[in-house]
Design an enzyme around this catalytic site. Structure first.
Site, PDB file in Angstrom:
ATOM      1  CG  LEU A  12      93.183 -83.226   2.994  1.00  0.00           C
ATOM      2  CD1 LEU A  12      93.002 -83.118   1.321  1.00  0.00           C
ATOM      3  CD2 LEU A  12      92.238 -84.470   3.314  1.00  0.00           C
ATOM      4  CB  SER A  18      91.018 -68.557  -0.594  1.00  0.00           C
ATOM      5  OG  SER A  18      91.205 -67.347  -0.358  1.00  0.00           O
ATOM      6  N   GLY A  19      93.454 -68.013   0.982  1.00  0.00           N
ATOM      7  CA  GLY A  19      93.866 -67.386   2.716  1.00  0.00           C
ATOM      8  C   GLY A  19      94.696 -68.294   3.304  1.00  0.00           C
ATOM      9  CB  VAL A  71      84.625 -79.906   3.541  1.00  0.00           C
ATOM     10  CG1 VAL A  71      86.036 -79.913   3.022  1.00  0.00           C
ATOM     11  CG2 VAL A  71      83.793 -78.568   3.875  1.00  0.00           C
ATOM     12  CE1 TYR A 164      83.414 -68.535  10.302  1.00  0.00           C
ATOM     13  CE2 TYR A 164      83.794 -66.863  12.103  1.00  0.00           C
ATOM     14  CZ  TYR A 164      84.521 -67.780  11.011  1.00  0.00           C
ATOM     15  OH  TYR A 164      85.835 -67.867  10.903  1.00  0.00           O
ATOM     16  CB  ALA A 165      79.778 -67.210  16.895  1.00  0.00           C
TER      17      ALA A 165
END
Ligand code: NAP
Length: 254
Positions: A12, A18-19, A71, A164-165
């Site tokens: 999975l 993408s990417g 998710v 994000y970090a």
């Protein structure tokens, strides 16, 4: 494909439209896995299966599947497990958590909404998928490998990316904790910390900033998505049978 590093395994991959997620599907299917490509963007996941897996090169004996998945939605994650169990009778034993987003801003300007959406996708999403599918593996009595995509930014921080970090540092800590709990089931859990990789996410970084960052990369270039995917395939395979709780930098030396 008859042989291959992960032949006969069900994998999975989230963020598969993408990417890095797409590249993971490509390499895992090349190495013999059957791939479930899950993405918030269903059409992109379908595109991954149709044109970027071993299916596209004529290996049509495999039952790759594209699914829509957010998710960060626990019900959707549980429903996906039900669907997979109905179809395949066994849970996937390679899980790649690649779904991720950025919502960059200076700390002093960052909105609560942009903080929440990044944490919900990157950290909570990884948690939900990991918990749901690890549980299914333990119930089926199957060994497995979970690969969580963190970021080098989670280790060193980055201006404009406190949300994000933080989420990516959390992914590493969560990976190490899960590895400690799941070792007794022979489920390995590892994180990859990519540097700057040539995907739509990295392409969103302004050119001037990107060029400045590249000066700090000894190999002097962006990474290619396949260079992360090859490490994913290694971690998914038995070649890495004694590797768990690791956080592996794949950064060109950054
Ligand atoms: P990408 O090209 O933007 O791909 C991410 C994919 O995840 C997109 O298809 C995106 O869909 C999907 N997605 C977003 N939110 C989702 C959700 N809630 N549920 C399911 N899918 C969702 O980014 P990438 O560069 O491949 O990044 C993959 C992972 O690597 C991320 O976790 C990222 O943080 C990490 N990473 C990337 C780099 C880099 O330089 N590229 C470096 C370090 C770490 P939409 O396009 O519809 O949003």
């Amino acid at each position: 494909m008859v042989g291959g590093l992960v032949a006969g395994r069900l994998a999975l991959v989230t963020g598969a439209g993408s990417g890095l997620g797409r590249a993971a599907c490509q390499v895992l299917s090349r190495e013999g896995a059957t791939v479930i490509a899950a993405d918030k963007n269903y059409n992109a996941a379908v595109e991954t299966i149709k044109t970027h897996t071993a299916l596209a090169s004529g290996a049509n004996d495999q039952d790759h599947m594209a699914v829509e998945l957010d998710v960060s939605d626990s019900t959707a994650v549980r429903n996906l497990l039900d669907t997979v169990m109905k179809q395949s009778k066994v849970p996937p034993t390679i899980i790649v958590n690649s779904a991720g987003i950025t919502r960059d801003n200076w700390l002093l300007k960052l909105s609560e909404q942009d903080y929440d959406s990044v944490l919900n996708t990157n950290l909570k999403g990884t948690f939900l998928v990991m918990q749901t599918f690890a549980k299914a593996m333990t119930e089926a009595g199957l060994p497995g490998s979970i690969i969580n995509i963190s970021s080098i930014v989670g280790k060193y921080g980055n201006m404009g990316q406190t949300n994000y970090a933080g989420s990516k540092a959390g992914v590493v800590a969560m990976t190490q904790s899960a590895a400690k709990e799941l070792g007794k089931y022979n489920i390995r859990v590892n994180a990859i910390l990519p540097g700057f990789i040539d995907t739509p996410m990295a392409n969103a970084v302004p050119e001037k900033i990107l060029q400045g960052m590249l000066k700090m990369v000894p190999l002097g270039r962006l990474g290619h998505p396949s260079e992360i995917a090859e490490v994913i395939a290694f971690l998914g395979s038995n070649k890495s049978s004694f590797v768990t709780g690791a956080a592996i930098d794949v950064t060109g030396g950054f």
